[in-house]
Design an enzyme around this catalytic site. Structure first.
Site, PDB file in Angstrom:
ATOM      1  N   CYS A  43     108.790 -79.167  -3.168  1.00  0.00           N
ATOM      2  CA  CYS A  43     108.542 -77.741  -2.910  1.00  0.00           C
ATOM      3  C   CYS A  43     109.612 -77.154  -1.999  1.00  0.00           C
ATOM      4  O   CYS A  43     110.160 -76.091  -2.276  1.00  0.00           O
ATOM      5  CB  CYS A  43     107.145 -77.559  -2.301  1.00  0.00           C
ATOM      6  SG  CYS A  43     106.803 -75.845  -1.900  1.00  0.00           S
ATOM      7  N   CYS A  48     109.547 -74.727  -5.039  1.00  0.00           N
ATOM      8  CA  CYS A  48     109.001 -73.398  -4.721  1.00  0.00           C
ATOM      9  C   CYS A  48     109.878 -72.569  -3.787  1.00  0.00           C
ATOM     10  O   CYS A  48     110.107 -71.383  -4.054  1.00  0.00           O
ATOM     11  CB  CYS A  48     107.637 -73.518  -4.035  1.00  0.00           C
ATOM     12  SG  CYS A  48     106.712 -74.991  -4.384  1.00  0.00           S
ATOM     13  N   LYS A  51     113.495 -71.702  -5.091  1.00  0.00           N
ATOM     14  CA  LYS A  51     113.250 -70.882  -6.292  1.00  0.00           C
ATOM     15  C   LYS A  51     112.883 -69.450  -5.902  1.00  0.00           C
ATOM     16  O   LYS A  51     113.407 -68.478  -6.424  1.00  0.00           O
ATOM     17  CB  LYS A  51     112.145 -71.538  -7.132  1.00  0.00           C
ATOM     18  CG  LYS A  51     111.677 -70.830  -8.377  1.00  0.00           C
ATOM     19  CD  LYS A  51     110.663 -69.732  -8.186  1.00  0.00           C
ATOM     20  CE  LYS A  51     109.441 -70.093  -7.423  1.00  0.00           C
ATOM     21  NZ  LYS A  51     108.481 -70.959  -8.095  1.00  0.00           N
ATOM     22  N   TYR A 178     106.108 -72.902 -16.419  1.00  0.00           N
ATOM     23  CA  TYR A 178     106.430 -72.280 -15.130  1.00  0.00           C
ATOM     24  C   TYR A 178     107.938 -72.234 -14.872  1.00  0.00           C
ATOM     25  O   TYR A 178     108.513 -71.184 -14.617  1.00  0.00           O
ATOM     26  CB  TYR A 178     105.830 -73.103 -13.988  1.00  0.00           C
ATOM     27  CG  TYR A 178     104.361 -72.971 -13.764  1.00  0.00           C
ATOM     28  CD1 TYR A 178     103.880 -72.155 -12.748  1.00  0.00           C
ATOM     29  CD2 TYR A 178     103.449 -73.702 -14.504  1.00  0.00           C
ATOM     30  CE1 TYR A 178     102.527 -72.059 -12.486  1.00  0.00           C
ATOM     31  CE2 TYR A 178     102.095 -73.615 -14.258  1.00  0.00           C
ATOM     32  CZ  TYR A 178     101.632 -72.796 -13.253  1.00  0.00           C
ATOM     33  OH  TYR A 178     100.293 -72.703 -12.996  1.00  0.00           O
ATOM     34  N   GLU A 182     110.391 -68.916 -14.962  1.00  0.00           N
ATOM     35  CA  GLU A 182     110.881 -68.423 -13.670  1.00  0.00           C
ATOM     36  C   GLU A 182     112.413 -68.390 -13.674  1.00  0.00           C
ATOM     37  O   GLU A 182     113.033 -67.408 -13.247  1.00  0.00           O
ATOM     38  CB  GLU A 182     110.335 -69.293 -12.533  1.00  0.00           C
ATOM     39  CG  GLU A 182     108.825 -69.076 -12.333  1.00  0.00           C
ATOM     40  CD  GLU A 182     108.218 -69.905 -11.231  1.00  0.00           C
ATOM     41  OE1 GLU A 182     108.852 -70.869 -10.769  1.00  0.00           O
ATOM     42  OE2 GLU A 182     107.074 -69.589 -10.821  1.00  0.00           O
ATOM     43  N   HIS A 437      94.347 -46.048  -2.023  1.00  0.00           N
ATOM     44  CA  HIS A 437      95.190 -45.218  -2.865  1.00  0.00           C
ATOM     45  C   HIS A 437      96.395 -44.698  -2.104  1.00  0.00           C
ATOM     46  O   HIS A 437      96.251 -44.324  -0.939  1.00  0.00           O
ATOM     47  CB  HIS A 437      94.350 -44.040  -3.386  1.00  0.00           C
ATOM     48  CG  HIS A 437      95.067 -43.171  -4.346  1.00  0.00           C
ATOM     49  ND1 HIS A 437      95.343 -43.565  -5.630  1.00  0.00           N
ATOM     50  CD2 HIS A 437      95.600 -41.929  -4.200  1.00  0.00           C
ATOM     51  CE1 HIS A 437      96.004 -42.598  -6.250  1.00  0.00           C
ATOM     52  NE2 HIS A 437      96.170 -41.599  -5.403  1.00  0.00           N
ATOM     53  N   GLU A 442      94.432 -51.123  -6.365  1.00  0.00           N
ATOM     54  CA  GLU A 442      93.202 -50.325  -6.494  1.00  0.00           C
ATOM     55  C   GLU A 442      92.629 -50.420  -7.915  1.00  0.00           C
ATOM     56  O   GLU A 442      91.436 -50.205  -8.125  1.00  0.00           O
ATOM     57  CB  GLU A 442      93.437 -48.856  -6.103  1.00  0.00           C
ATOM     58  CG  GLU A 442      94.323 -48.076  -7.049  1.00  0.00           C
ATOM     59  CD  GLU A 442      94.531 -46.624  -6.588  1.00  0.00           C
ATOM     60  OE1 GLU A 442      93.551 -45.973  -6.206  1.00  0.00           O
ATOM     61  OE2 GLU A 442      95.687 -46.152  -6.607  1.00  0.00           O
TER      62      GLU A 442
HETATM   63  P1  NDP Z   1     104.913 -76.833 -17.668  1.00  0.00           P
HETATM   64  O1  NDP Z   1     103.879 -77.844 -17.910  1.00  0.00           O
HETATM   65  O2  NDP Z   1     104.576 -75.565 -16.996  1.00  0.00           O
HETATM   66  O3  NDP Z   1     105.583 -76.436 -19.078  1.00  0.00           O
HETATM   67  C1  NDP Z   1     106.147 -77.406 -19.892  1.00  0.00           C
HETATM   68  C2  NDP Z   1     106.798 -76.737 -21.091  1.00  0.00           C
HETATM   69  O4  NDP Z   1     107.587 -77.698 -21.764  1.00  0.00           O
HETATM   70  C3  NDP Z   1     105.799 -76.211 -22.095  1.00  0.00           C
HETATM   71  O5  NDP Z   1     106.330 -75.024 -22.648  1.00  0.00           O
HETATM   72  C4  NDP Z   1     105.721 -77.316 -23.153  1.00  0.00           C
HETATM   73  O6  NDP Z   1     105.542 -76.839 -24.444  1.00  0.00           O
HETATM   74  C5  NDP Z   1     107.111 -77.902 -23.101  1.00  0.00           C
HETATM   75  N1  NDP Z   1     107.156 -79.349 -23.327  1.00  0.00           N
HETATM   76  C6  NDP Z   1     106.379 -80.286 -22.754  1.00  0.00           C
HETATM   77  N2  NDP Z   1     106.749 -81.521 -23.156  1.00  0.00           N
HETATM   78  C7  NDP Z   1     107.786 -81.354 -24.000  1.00  0.00           C
HETATM   79  C8  NDP Z   1     108.608 -82.240 -24.727  1.00  0.00           C
HETATM   80  N3  NDP Z   1     108.430 -83.553 -24.677  1.00  0.00           N
HETATM   81  N4  NDP Z   1     109.586 -81.719 -25.511  1.00  0.00           N
HETATM   82  C9  NDP Z   1     109.786 -80.396 -25.575  1.00  0.00           C
HETATM   83  N5  NDP Z   1     109.038 -79.512 -24.889  1.00  0.00           N
HETATM   84  C10 NDP Z   1     108.053 -79.977 -24.107  1.00  0.00           C
HETATM   85  O7  NDP Z   1     106.079 -77.634 -16.919  1.00  0.00           O
HETATM   86  P2  NDP Z   1     107.270 -77.173 -15.946  1.00  0.00           P
HETATM   87  O8  NDP Z   1     108.286 -78.234 -16.076  1.00  0.00           O
HETATM   88  O9  NDP Z   1     107.659 -75.762 -16.172  1.00  0.00           O
HETATM   89  O10 NDP Z   1     106.596 -77.264 -14.507  1.00  0.00           O
HETATM   90  C11 NDP Z   1     106.001 -78.488 -14.060  1.00  0.00           C
HETATM   91  C12 NDP Z   1     104.869 -78.202 -13.122  1.00  0.00           C
HETATM   92  O11 NDP Z   1     105.384 -77.742 -11.887  1.00  0.00           O
HETATM   93  C13 NDP Z   1     103.932 -77.101 -13.601  1.00  0.00           C
HETATM   94  O12 NDP Z   1     102.922 -77.594 -14.425  1.00  0.00           O
HETATM   95  C14 NDP Z   1     103.406 -76.535 -12.312  1.00  0.00           C
HETATM   96  O13 NDP Z   1     102.229 -77.220 -11.971  1.00  0.00           O
HETATM   97  C15 NDP Z   1     104.497 -76.824 -11.302  1.00  0.00           C
HETATM   98  N6  NDP Z   1     105.217 -75.574 -10.968  1.00  0.00           N
HETATM   99  C16 NDP Z   1     104.514 -74.543 -10.409  1.00  0.00           C
HETATM  100  C17 NDP Z   1     105.151 -73.361 -10.101  1.00  0.00           C
HETATM  101  C18 NDP Z   1     104.354 -72.243  -9.504  1.00  0.00           C
HETATM  102  O14 NDP Z   1     103.268 -72.488  -8.997  1.00  0.00           O
HETATM  103  N7  NDP Z   1     104.816 -70.991  -9.564  1.00  0.00           N
HETATM  104  C19 NDP Z   1     106.588 -73.159 -10.331  1.00  0.00           C
HETATM  105  C20 NDP Z   1     107.217 -74.297 -10.941  1.00  0.00           C
HETATM  106  C21 NDP Z   1     106.550 -75.448 -11.249  1.00  0.00           C
HETATM  107  P3  NDP Z   1     104.129 -76.476 -25.092  1.00  0.00           P
HETATM  108  O15 NDP Z   1     103.344 -75.678 -24.092  1.00  0.00           O
HETATM  109  O16 NDP Z   1     104.490 -75.706 -26.280  1.00  0.00           O
HETATM  110  O17 NDP Z   1     103.461 -77.760 -25.390  1.00  0.00           O
END
Ligand code: NDP
Length: 448
Positions: A43, A48, A51, A178, A182, A437, A442
């Site tokens: 983080c 986080c 980012k 995510y 982002e 307001h 709101e």
């Molecule tokens: P996410 O789980 O959010 O998203 C993963 C993405 O990758 C999905 O679109 C998924 O596709 C795709 N995917 C998964 N596996 C494969 C694969 N083997 N080949 C191709 N595509 C794949 O993961 P992130 O890496 O973005 O983030 C990891 C974690 O970090 C998040 O789950 C979150 O908990 C945390 N995080 C939180 C943030 C916040 O709170 N703002 C910011 C950044 C990270 P599909 O959905 O189509 O299956």
């Protein structure tokens, strides 16, 4: 002579590990933590915090553009990636020092090397030294998943994206979760051409579809391209250093950088858990009970390594609850319902409680309230973008069981309304609250 070198040895000085070790020390435990990379964890060091700084920095592009309409004259604008990157890195250094001071101030010893589990009460440091502890807490977090395809060595993950030598003018991002969305927002706002490619036709699977549909429309309107059902098949590095990205079913894309953001996996390989008889779960996670206890009575685990909810505030709470339970004589668990979350996309979205689909799937008889509005800020700026808020109300109890929002400052507003949802307030309570307001928030008390 104490039976063990320490009462608690924590592996991993990230959000969960630092909180657990300092609270345990406060309860009188002799505590130590080992960290193989940098104190602060994902983080603080490469997640986080840096980012969010990039999000803030990139949003200035839009704000500076809007100022002209509001009477300001700004001189020649230019953007220097190296200056931003180095500023972010220096802020991360500052935070790492702050986290290290927290350990020192709480008399937690720290070892800057990798530690693995050598037995139920023993850790082995990379230097070969063995240390005994009454309890061991594993808080090593997770690591980006890199799918297998030819040329994947040319792609980067969120670990490397903060350190790019040059600003990439053309970026391909794989994934639509995510991290992907982002960074799509950040690079797009800073002037890059961004193409998001995903294996399915869904974005942000866990969020309410009304919001994700709206986000997709707004990101496209801002210039981000999306290709769905298009996993990367190969990346070829060309003689001029650029990358040719081949995806299923589409023409190749030329890029200067390819960011892969396809989820994160518990960082358990090589950790020696077998030496304590701990078997991993299907995703490589450490299975734990509600008190964060593993199958080995002296070993606990918190945070992303347990693959429950991969969010920093959750890891912090788990670490705190572990320390109170084991060293504070106050056994306690944490509640996993009503965890608010947000995506710092541009515009951002946020939610708490059940989505419409999840509420229906759980058998709730629900009433939906929505507000589709143009934020005043966008009106001034003559920007067409609209905000969208949605309340999910359980008809039987009148309780608001879900709030979902997209629009400026949605994460800031959502945190406050999450208290109301957690407290079980009803739609009548929302209606009884006087609007503030003029504000965007709101809308939450004006939906009828
Ligand atoms: P996410 O789980 O959010 O998203 C993963 C993405 O990758 C999905 O679109 C998924 O596709 C795709 N995917 C998964 N596996 C494969 C694969 N083997 N080949 C191709 N595509 C794949 O993961 P992130 O890496 O973005 O983030 C990891 C974690 O970090 C998040 O789950 C979150 O908990 C945390 N995080 C939180 C943030 C916040 O709170 N703002 C910011 C950044 C990270 P599909 O959905 O189509 O299956």
């Amino acid at each position: 002579m104490a039976e063990f070198d320490y009462d608690l040895f924590v592996i991993g000085a990230g959000s969960g590990g630092v909180r657990a070790s300092r609270i345990a020390a406060g309860h009188g435990a002799r505590a130590a933590v080992a960290e193989e990379f940098r104190v602060g964890g994902t983080c603080v060091i490469r997640g986080c915090v840096p980012k969010k700084l990039l999000v803030y920095a990139s949003q200035f592009a839009e704000e500076l553009h809007d100022t002209a309409k509001l009477g300001w004259t700004i001189g020649q604008k230019s953007f220097d990636w190296a200056a931003l990157r180095d500023f972010v890195a220096s802020d991360v250094d500052r935070l790492e020092r702050a986290y290290t001071s927290t350990l020192d101030n709480n008399k937690v010893d720290h070892f800057h090397e990798r530690a693995t589990i050598a037995g139920p009460n023993t850790v082995r440091l990379a230097s070969g030294r063995e240390i005994s502890a009454k309890y061991i807490l594993v808080a090593v977090g997770a690591w980006p998943v890199m799918p297998e395809f030819p040329g994947n060595e040319h792609a980067i993950t969120s670990n490397e994206v903060f350190h790019l030598e040059n600003f990439p003018k053309r970026v391909v991002i794989q994934g639509a979760g995510y991290i992907a969305l982002e960074f799509a927002g950040i690079f797009n706002a800073l002037g890059a051409h961004v193409t998001v490619v995903n294996r399915s036709d869904k974005i942000l699977r866990s969020y309410d579809e009304s919001l994700t549909d709206r986000l997709l429309t707004m990101m496209r309107a801002r210039g981000v391209e999306f290709r769905f059902n298009a996993p990367i098949e190969s990346i070829i590095k060309q003689s001029d250093g650029s990358l040719c990205v081949n995806t299923k079913g589409f023409l190749p894309i030329e890029a200067d950088a390819v960011l892969v953001a396809t989820g994160r996996k518990p960082k358990t390989p090589g950790l020696g858990l077998e030496n304590a008889g701990i078997e991993l779960g299907p995703n490589g996670q450490i299975p734990v009970d509600e008190y964060n206890a593993t199958s080995c009575p002296s070993i606990y685990a918190v945070g992303d390594v347990t693959d429950r909810v991969q969010l920093t505030p959750v890891a912090i709470r788990e670490g705190h609850a572990f320390a109170d339970t084991v060293f504070g004589g106050k056994p306690r668990t944490i509640a996993y319902d009503h965890i608010p979350s947000a995506v710092f996309s541009q515009p951002p979205l946020a939610g708490v409680g059940l989505t419409e689909a999840a509420a229906r799937a759980a058998g709730h008889d629900i009433k939906i309230y929505t507000s589709d509005f143009r934020p005043m800020k966008n009106m001034f700026a003559t920007r067409a973008e609209r905000g969208f808020y949605k309340l999910i109300v359980d008809t039987a109890t009148d309780k608001v069981i879900g709030v979902h929002m997209i629009g400026p400052d949605a994460p800031e507003i959502l945190q406050a309304v999450a208290i109301a949802v957690k407290a079980g307030l009803t739609k009548a309570d929302f209606d009884d609250t006087v609007a503030l307001h003029p504000s965007m928030a709101e809308e939450l008390v004006l939906m009828r």
